[in-house]
Design a protein around this motif. Structure first.
Motif, PDB file in Angstrom:
ATOM      1  N   ARG A  82      28.101   5.274 -19.195  1.00 54.05           N
ATOM      2  CA  ARG A  82      29.141   4.425 -18.601  1.00 54.05           C
ATOM      3  C   ARG A  82      28.615   3.005 -18.469  1.00 54.05           C
ATOM      4  O   ARG A  82      27.458   2.786 -18.122  1.00 54.05           O
ATOM      5  CB  ARG A  82      29.545   4.950 -17.224  1.00 54.05           C
ATOM      6  N   ILE A  83      29.470   2.034 -18.765  1.00 48.22           N
ATOM      7  CA  ILE A  83      29.124   0.615 -18.688  1.00 48.22           C
ATOM      8  C   ILE A  83      30.102  -0.065 -17.743  1.00 48.22           C
ATOM      9  O   ILE A  83      31.297   0.249 -17.736  1.00 48.22           O
ATOM     10  CB  ILE A  83      29.236  -0.064 -20.082  1.00 48.22           C
ATOM     11  N   THR A 105      25.649  -0.479 -32.132  1.00 51.76           N
ATOM     12  CA  THR A 105      25.910  -1.912 -32.120  1.00 51.76           C
ATOM     13  C   THR A 105      25.931  -2.465 -33.536  1.00 51.76           C
ATOM     14  O   THR A 105      25.174  -2.004 -34.402  1.00 51.76           O
ATOM     15  CB  THR A 105      24.859  -2.643 -31.256  1.00 51.76           C
ATOM     16  N   TYR A 147      29.816  -3.605 -29.632  1.00 51.09           N
ATOM     17  CA  TYR A 147      29.186  -2.355 -29.240  1.00 51.09           C
ATOM     18  C   TYR A 147      30.213  -1.225 -29.174  1.00 51.09           C
ATOM     19  O   TYR A 147      31.380  -1.449 -28.847  1.00 51.09           O
ATOM     20  CB  TYR A 147      28.530  -2.502 -27.862  1.00 51.09           C
ATOM     21  N   VAL A 161      24.552  -1.070 -17.574  1.00 56.09           N
ATOM     22  CA  VAL A 161      24.623   0.386 -17.726  1.00 56.09           C
ATOM     23  C   VAL A 161      24.687   1.040 -16.350  1.00 56.09           C
ATOM     24  O   VAL A 161      23.832   0.808 -15.502  1.00 56.09           O
ATOM     25  CB  VAL A 161      23.401   0.906 -18.512  1.00 56.09           C
ATOM     26  N   PRO A 180      33.011   6.434 -22.760  1.00 48.87           N
ATOM     27  CA  PRO A 180      32.574   6.861 -24.097  1.00 48.87           C
ATOM     28  C   PRO A 180      33.720   6.797 -25.110  1.00 48.87           C
ATOM     29  O   PRO A 180      34.860   7.161 -24.822  1.00 48.87           O
ATOM     30  CB  PRO A 180      32.125   8.313 -23.858  1.00 48.87           C
ATOM     31  N   LEU A 197      30.360   2.567 -27.292  1.00 53.59           N
ATOM     32  CA  LEU A 197      29.680   3.444 -26.333  1.00 53.59           C
ATOM     33  C   LEU A 197      29.883   4.894 -26.745  1.00 53.59           C
ATOM     34  O   LEU A 197      31.010   5.372 -26.820  1.00 53.59           O
ATOM     35  CB  LEU A 197      30.229   3.216 -24.920  1.00 53.59           C
ATOM     36  N   ALA A 202      23.048   5.234 -21.163  1.00 55.15           N
ATOM     37  CA  ALA A 202      24.053   5.042 -22.212  1.00 55.15           C
ATOM     38  C   ALA A 202      23.437   5.091 -23.602  1.00 55.15           C
ATOM     39  O   ALA A 202      22.353   4.532 -23.840  1.00 55.15           O
ATOM     40  CB  ALA A 202      24.767   3.709 -22.017  1.00 55.15           C
ATOM     41  N   ILE A 235      24.362   3.763 -27.233  1.00 52.75           N
ATOM     42  CA  ILE A 235      25.300   2.809 -27.815  1.00 52.75           C
ATOM     43  C   ILE A 235      25.013   2.607 -29.294  1.00 52.75           C
ATOM     44  O   ILE A 235      23.889   2.763 -29.772  1.00 52.75           O
ATOM     45  CB  ILE A 235      25.247   1.443 -27.106  1.00 52.75           C
TER      46      ILE A 235
END
Length: 233
Positions: A64-65, A113, A58, A105, A84, A60, A109, A111
């Protein structure tokens, strides 16, 4: 047709601003971008969980993860955050068949992938990308090892001091008031970062605030003296 073109252009723009692909030609990024899917994921949702099949990587774009791991006794620990422009889920290319952590998350977010096999093909053609991925894996492995070492060798006060100093360094924005940690952390988040209870973490944090080492307002934290916290023992 126009919609497909807009999606392709958006993916290209996002990937072009990822440090991992900085050395690539625009045509290479566009071609690789064709293999990416995009998704908007709301706060609180999981992108993957412990034990899931590890078959995708992934990127970003925004939001934010947090990457967490749960101990045998059910306690959840935050290992690190994804900002990010960063990749995550990268251990899928190291031979691991299942996820060893959970990606959740924190803020809505966006994303991109890509399939693990396709990413591995891409790395074989671009040694620079492969090297940078290895560096990402190394940095995160070092971060996790440091956190685990602190958990077994330091008290809560020292763990919290070092964690706040690290967060200020990695995610901080210097302002007149101090270094603002741009993560919107709750007291529960801090407790999961240092492996303690919310009550104990909150007590220590308030002591740091009285000592003018930190300040807070809602979910915003300012580190007023990063050097003092970093050197805490």
């Amino acid at each position: 047709m126009e919609s497909s073109l807009a999606v392709a252009q958006a993916k290209y723009w996002h990937l072009k601003h990822v440090a991992l692909f900085a050395g690539l030609a625009n045509t290479e990024i566009r071609q690789f971008g064709e293999h990416f899917d995009t998704e908007l994921v709301e706060a609180g949702e999981h992108i993957y969980q412990f034990g899931d099949l590890a078959n995708r990587l992934y990127v970003l774009k925004s939001g934010r993860i947090k990457i967490t791991r749960t101990s045998d006794d059910g306690k959840e620990f935050i290992l690190y955050f994804i900002s990010p422009g960063e990749i995550f889920g990268e251990l899928a290319i190291t031979g691991k068949e299942r996820r060893s952590g959970t990606a959740t998350v924190v803020d809505d977010a966006f994303i991109c992938t890509v399939d693990q096999v396709e990413f591995e093909r891409f790395m074989r053609r671009h040694a620079g990308v492969s090297l940078e991925v290895a560096r990402v894996i190394g940095r995160r492995k070092e971060c996790v090892e440091k956190r685990l070492l602190d958990l077994i060798s330091k008290d809560v006060r020292t763990r919290l001091a070092h964690t706040l100093a690290d967060l200020a360094r990695d995610y901080g924005e210097r302002e007149r008031r101090g270094v603002r940690i741009d993560l919107r952390l709750t007291q529960s988040d801090l407790a999961q970062l240092v492996g303690s209870t919310r009550e104990t973490t909150s007590t220590v944090f308030n002591e740091f605030r009285r000592d003018k080492l930190v300040d807070s307002e809602g979910k915003t934290i300012w580190v007023l003296d990063p050097d003092a916290l970093g050197g805490y023992a």
